[in-house]
Design a protein around this motif. Sequence first.
Motif, short mmCIF file in Angstrom:
data_model
loop_
_atom_site.label_atom_id
_atom_site.label_comp_id
_atom_site.label_asym_id
_atom_site.label_seq_id
_atom_site.Cartn_x
_atom_site.Cartn_y
_atom_site.Cartn_z
N PHE A 60 -5.16 5.73 5.18
CA PHE A 60 -5.52 4.64 4.26
C PHE A 60 -5.01 3.31 4.81
O PHE A 60 -5.71 2.30 4.77
CB PHE A 60 -4.93 4.91 2.88
CG PHE A 60 -5.40 3.96 1.80
CD1 PHE A 60 -6.52 4.26 1.04
CD2 PHE A 60 -4.72 2.78 1.55
CE1 PHE A 60 -6.96 3.39 0.04
CE2 PHE A 60 -5.16 1.90 0.57
CZ PHE A 60 -6.27 2.22 -0.19
N LYS A 90 -8.15 1.10 5.36
CA LYS A 90 -8.36 0.25 4.19
C LYS A 90 -7.45 -0.97 4.17
O LYS A 90 -7.59 -1.83 3.31
CB LYS A 90 -8.11 1.07 2.92
CG LYS A 90 -9.06 2.24 2.74
CD LYS A 90 -10.41 1.77 2.26
CE LYS A 90 -11.30 2.94 1.91
NZ LYS A 90 -12.26 2.60 0.88
N VAL A 91 -6.47 -1.01 5.05
CA VAL A 91 -5.58 -2.17 5.08
C VAL A 91 -5.71 -2.89 6.43
O VAL A 91 -6.14 -4.04 6.49
CB VAL A 91 -4.11 -1.78 4.82
CG1 VAL A 91 -3.24 -3.03 4.79
CG2 VAL A 91 -3.99 -1.03 3.50
N ALA A 134 0.83 -1.21 0.00
CA ALA A 134 0.00 0.00 0.00
C ALA A 134 0.87 1.26 0.00
O ALA A 134 0.56 2.23 -0.68
CB ALA A 134 -0.93 -0.01 1.21
N PRO A 156 -9.72 -3.90 7.60
CA PRO A 156 -10.31 -5.05 6.89
C PRO A 156 -9.53 -6.34 7.11
O PRO A 156 -10.12 -7.41 7.22
CB PRO A 156 -10.26 -4.63 5.42
CG PRO A 156 -9.81 -3.25 5.36
CD PRO A 156 -9.40 -2.78 6.70
N ALA A 157 -8.20 -6.24 7.18
CA ALA A 157 -7.40 -7.45 7.37
C ALA A 157 -7.67 -8.05 8.74
O ALA A 157 -7.60 -9.26 8.93
CB ALA A 157 -5.91 -7.14 7.21
N ALA A 196 -0.13 5.07 -0.47
CA ALA A 196 -1.10 5.16 0.62
C ALA A 196 -0.59 6.02 1.77
O ALA A 196 0.59 5.96 2.13
CB ALA A 196 -1.43 3.77 1.14
#
Lengths: 337, 265
Positions: free
Chosen positions: A245, A249-250, A236, A253-254, A241
């Motif tokens: 972010f 977004k990393v 990312a 969700p992970a 990123a």
Amino acid sequence: MASIDPALSERAHGSFRTTGWSWTAVWPLGLVAAAGWIGVAALIELWPEIIPQPYGRELAGIALAIAAVLVVVAATGRLFGAVSDTVRYYGPWFIAAAALLAVWEVVTAKTGWLPVPFFSSPQSILEVFLDDWSRLGISIWYSVLLLVKGYLIGALAGVLTGVTIGWSQAASYWVHPVLRLIGPLPATAWLPLAFFIFPTSGSASVFLIALATAFPVTILTWSGIASVNRDYYDIARTLGAKPSFLILKVAVPAALPHVFVGLFMGLGTSFAVLVVAEMLGVKAGLGWYLQWAQGWAAYNNMYAALLVMALMCSSLITILFRLRDWTLSWQKGLVRW
Amino acid sequence: MVALALKQAAETTVTGQQIDLENVSHQFELKGAPLPVLDNVSFSVEPGSFVSLIGPSGCGKSTLLRLLAGLDHPTDGTVKVDGESVGDPDPSRILVFQDPTLFPWRTVWDNVALGLEAQGILRSARHRVDNAVQLVGLSGFEKAYPHQLSGGMAQRVALARALVNEPRLLLLDEPLGKLDSLTRLTMQGEIVKLWQEAGLTALLVTHDVEEALFLTQRVLVFGPRPARIVADIAVDLPYPRHRGDPKLAELRREALGHLGLAATW
């Protein structure tokens, strides 16, 4: 896909593809089950009770209604689609349930082998539902309201704390020791203090439920964030990123599969806190209803309330499972509820 | 078809970046003791060329790519891209890893869109994602999740995820290392095509001497850790190349000699 509820996979595989009516479409097991339920109805209606009880006829009526549904499903093939499939799948359970109800009826109402008032007959529990539904209904409403408030606050606080300490070394340095000391303490231990500090027993209970939920959610979110593949961040970052972010977004969700484990654990502990809080302080809800029933030695009401409570908890767990399946649909081989 | 897709993808004319490494040394801290991985490495790469780095396992080639990407910074010396010292990572220099490392919660399309989304320009550049997916031959798989893809397809997605940013420097860290040999041969050809058409500078780290010679214009051979360049082999052959070319075999013997494997020839 692994599936705890085989009705779903059974339905998906479509074992009952019959279209149009024919004798081969008749479902013999369903007719056996229907006969069983008719038998139960006859047993309730015709065998006199050792101590006369109201609502025997209504119970017999329900048994007949179940028998009628079984007959219709047995005779119409897949006419009612998914409903037919589900009823057919649970055919053996319908037979077992009829047998159990018959035994229960005999050992309580008909012969009195299990003594009143400690053991309730089926019709006496039905009596509670039919006569006391308004009080039970309000109790469910208050319980759900209290639980949802506390749970949502706790879950949100847990996720935020978990992400913060998973991301920031400084936050972890300060929060981790506090978590280690306070976290394992059962939330119910705070009960006397919470009722003293908070203005109302309701707000105290929300706090306790939130506390009980937040601990497992925090720990699992934190471990989820900590176990994210470092390469995800490198990728990312090379793609441009920024830190926000990387978190939203990393990392989040992970970590979501872990977060959901925490949410399930939190929901379990929140049930326990809810019932204790309602028994000891809040003058509403199913816990209070149980306590109240005990005070009046109304054992029928206690059994009824336990049954309702089981349904409520099971439904809430189901909702959470659905939410997880929807959110984590990218994972393969999820366990279903 | 690929050429057309790429023309659509590259709206601005992409030009490769110039690389200059001057006396670069790097070391890690391992249990308190310094572990040198790069020892006084210097080389330059012309814009638009395709260069491979080969050497023994763990000799620090991947570290070199990380320095160029800006993910790490050298202990000593300077790493310059287009004459400027490399600072933070930048989407003009993209690293492709040995593992595709796709984000499992994102579909193929969303994975490819990652860079544009991170830079906040996805809304106006959605067609670039479509073009990149088409470029690597994965049209129709946009909505698939990574666990549904084969190893070769996943690595193609990783390439698309890099190319959608129109990088000027593509850093390939053993991108084909985990693929089966047939997929590997196919994708070697595809990578050459992508490089030729995109006009970018590409650096390939590999263990495979044959791959290095078949794909690139120049092979830098590294010695064991701490890595130093022991040979600089020019592969002066036109593309498309042929695996059976006797010139390649000759160069292969030379490269293996530098790696201390001459006896296996």
